[in-house]
Design an enzyme around this catalytic site. Sequence first.
Site, PDB file in Angstrom:
ATOM      1  CB  VAL A 156      -0.915  -0.022   1.270  1.00 52.05           C
ATOM      2  CG1 VAL A 156      -1.876   1.210   1.245  1.00 52.05           C
ATOM      3  CG2 VAL A 156      -1.761  -1.234   0.945  1.00 52.05           C
ATOM      4  CE1 TYR A 157       5.474   5.359   2.804  1.00 49.06           C
ATOM      5  CE2 TYR A 157       7.253   4.159   1.608  1.00 49.06           C
ATOM      6  CZ  TYR A 157       6.718   5.183   2.117  1.00 49.06           C
ATOM      7  OH  TYR A 157       7.728   6.486   2.400  1.00 49.06           O
ATOM      8  CB  CYS A 158       4.692   0.121  -3.132  1.00 49.07           C
ATOM      9  SG  CYS A 158       6.550  -0.360  -2.664  1.00 49.07           S
ATOM     10  CB  SER A 160       0.521   5.924  -1.178  1.00 50.74           C
ATOM     11  OG  SER A 160       1.484   5.655  -0.289  1.00 50.74           O
ATOM     12  CE  LYS A 161       5.646   8.411   0.401  1.00 48.97           C
ATOM     13  NZ  LYS A 161       5.484   9.762   0.854  1.00 48.97           N
TER      14      LYS A 161
END
Length: 271
Positions: A156-158, A160-161
């Site tokens: 999820v972090y990937c 978003s970035k």
Amino acid sequence: MKTIQGRKILITGAAMGMGRLYAERAVREGAAVVILWDINQEELERTVLALKDSGVRLMPYLVDIGSLDAIVAASARVRADVGDPDFIINNAGIVRGKYFWEHSQADTRLTMEINALAPMYITREFLPAMMASRRECRIVTIASAAATVSNPRMSVYCASKWAAVGWSDSLRLELVQAGHSHVKVTTVCPSYVSTGMFEGARGPLMTPVMKPDYVVDRVWRAMLAGQPMLMLPWTVTLGKIARGILPLRVWDWVADHVFGVYHTMDRFRGR
């Protein structure tokens, strides 16, 4: 540009970590107004207290950038109080270091709202005034090396970035194409930084966990220069190139067994 002296700068996540370091740098360079946005009231007050004798006008705002309504309201207050900023550093971010199926729906939504949507919403609020200005303006978005390669426990972090990078760099091109090249956009993709946000994570091969002061200095210089993209350290660029050239199965093996990319979050604890 060599300095932001006499200019107005807005920093999100300004109460602690690198956000506070950006605020300190702005104060040292003699900014006219430093606008500090954060959701942590206690840390925000501490930062203002530490910087209040600098002679620079500090404007702290308690803002939940995960809420569009809060962003719109805070932006209106900023315009009424001090006018539109000349510089924006979209610094605030969060991470949930889990496998995708371990994320709650709320985890996923909040990560996307803060890391991907908030920089867009904030920039959209102030961009018209920047475009209309005759002075050099800057927009900096702190993305991540996670936007260049996939990584377990960061899905999820990937996401978003990756979204942040796609938007930020496209905005750069749009501004040039529309004749607003005085508004320069810098997208930053750093690997791990020792702020506590990624506590327990370890850097891949030849990629040490970086010191916040070093990263802030590099970002600051890139911002003033209007540098389109900044990847830190150099191995982030190497990894991106290798990922683009190698067949996927080969890259997966190299990333896993040579560089150790796929195990950097194995001991993640977070702040």
